[in-house]
Scaffold this active site. Structure first.
Site, PDB file in Angstrom:
ATOM      1  N   LYS A  89      20.572  47.711  75.271  1.00  0.00           N
ATOM      2  CA  LYS A  89      21.785  46.935  75.016  1.00  0.00           C
ATOM      3  C   LYS A  89      21.514  45.433  75.143  1.00  0.00           C
ATOM      4  CE  LYS A  89      26.647  46.860  75.596  1.00  0.00           C
ATOM      5  NZ  LYS A  89      27.830  47.615  75.794  1.00  0.00           N
ATOM      6  N   ASN A 121      22.224  42.836  72.104  1.00  0.00           N
ATOM      7  CA  ASN A 121      23.065  41.648  72.262  1.00  0.00           C
ATOM      8  C   ASN A 121      22.295  40.364  71.986  1.00  0.00           C
ATOM      9  OD1 ASN A 121      25.603  42.773  72.904  1.00  0.00           O
ATOM     10  ND2 ASN A 121      24.916  43.180  74.985  1.00  0.00           N
ATOM     11  N   ASN A 147      24.482  38.746  68.983  1.00  0.00           N
ATOM     12  CA  ASN A 147      25.490  37.789  69.451  1.00  0.00           C
ATOM     13  C   ASN A 147      25.191  36.325  69.159  1.00  0.00           C
ATOM     14  OD1 ASN A 147      26.745  40.105  70.317  1.00  0.00           O
ATOM     15  ND2 ASN A 147      26.851  39.508  72.449  1.00  0.00           N
ATOM     16  N   ASN A 168      29.885  40.463  62.817  1.00  0.00           N
ATOM     17  CA  ASN A 168      28.634  41.196  63.011  1.00  0.00           C
ATOM     18  C   ASN A 168      27.992  41.669  61.713  1.00  0.00           C
ATOM     19  OD1 ASN A 168      29.289  40.846  65.693  1.00  0.00           O
ATOM     20  ND2 ASN A 168      29.600  43.001  66.125  1.00  0.00           N
ATOM     21  N   SER A 212      31.373  38.731  71.273  1.00  0.00           N
ATOM     22  CA  SER A 212      31.913  38.016  72.437  1.00  0.00           C
ATOM     23  C   SER A 212      31.377  36.585  72.491  1.00  0.00           C
ATOM     24  CB  SER A 212      31.570  38.761  73.720  1.00  0.00           C
ATOM     25  OG  SER A 212      30.168  38.906  73.861  1.00  0.00           O
ATOM     26  N   GLU A 263      27.422  33.587  77.319  1.00  0.00           N
ATOM     27  CA  GLU A 263      26.511  34.335  78.178  1.00  0.00           C
ATOM     28  C   GLU A 263      25.070  34.273  77.685  1.00  0.00           C
ATOM     29  OE1 GLU A 263      28.009  35.956  75.061  1.00  0.00           O
ATOM     30  OE2 GLU A 263      29.130  37.156  76.462  1.00  0.00           O
TER      31      GLU A 263
END
Length: 192
Positions: free
Chosen positions: A76, A80, A84, A94, A146, A158
């Site tokens: 994962k 990401n 992302n 996406n 996100s 992030e």
């Protein structure tokens, strides 16, 4: 250490400060993070883990137990790290990542750098990870990641924990990760 990994890929969307739109389903996986020496033969689950999974399933969630939490979490993380930041840079959903050879090519470069780091570090990542990443882009084609949402809302992203983690591991294991370094700097530069 107990771990929880959700496989929802942005299928829930906050519509206001007090409501969320459920836009899909996914699997919540529960298990323990195993120290490297414990991987072989680690198969037991504690009663409270089993009961939690039963309760989540009774409540309508798809939940399961796993002895491969490390692999799931690192899969994962790389997914990401590939999806992302590129959606945030190009401000696209996406699925648009797959709409041109240039976009898909940069995705693949980020993926390959990550795999080199994982192999140098002895991190398990399973089979067909690239195919899974492409499948996630396709199945969430209209979704806003996100990280893109954070950029659009002027919030800190992030990226330091996602791509930055791959950069740190690359440095630790002597693997060059120039694409992840650049992506991290570009996204962090947007956080001003």
């Amino acid at each position: 250490m107990e771990a929880l990994c959700s496989d929802y890929h942005g299928r829930a969307k906050r519509t206001s400060s007090s409501s969320v739109l459920h836009a899909g389903h996914g699997t919540t996986t529960i298990g323990k993070m195993m120290p490297a020496a414990s991987f072989i033969g680690a198969t037991s689950h504690e009663d409270h883990d089993i009961e939690l999974v039963k309760e989540l399933n009774r409540a309508g969630f798809e939940a399961l137990l796993s002895n491969e939490m490390d692999e799931m979490i690192y899969r994962k993380l790389l997914m990401n790290a590939v999806i992302n930041p590129l959606t945030a840079l190009w401000r696209i959903p996406n699925g648009a990542l797959l709409s041109s050879p240039e976009r898909a090519g940069l995705m693949k470069q980020l993926y390959h750098e990550g795999i080199l780091v994982y192999e140098a570090a002895g991190i398990p990542y399973g089979n067909k990870l690239w195919e899974w990443i492409v499948s996630v882009c396709q199945s969430t084609s209209g979704n806003t990641s996100s990280m893109l949402k954070d950029v659009m809302d002027g919030r800190t992203t992030e990226v330091a924990w996602i791509n930055g983690s791959i950069v740190q591991l690359g440095h630790k294991y002597g693997v060059s990760v120039p694409k992840h370094e650049l992506i991290t700097q570009l996204i962090e530069g947007m956080n001003l």
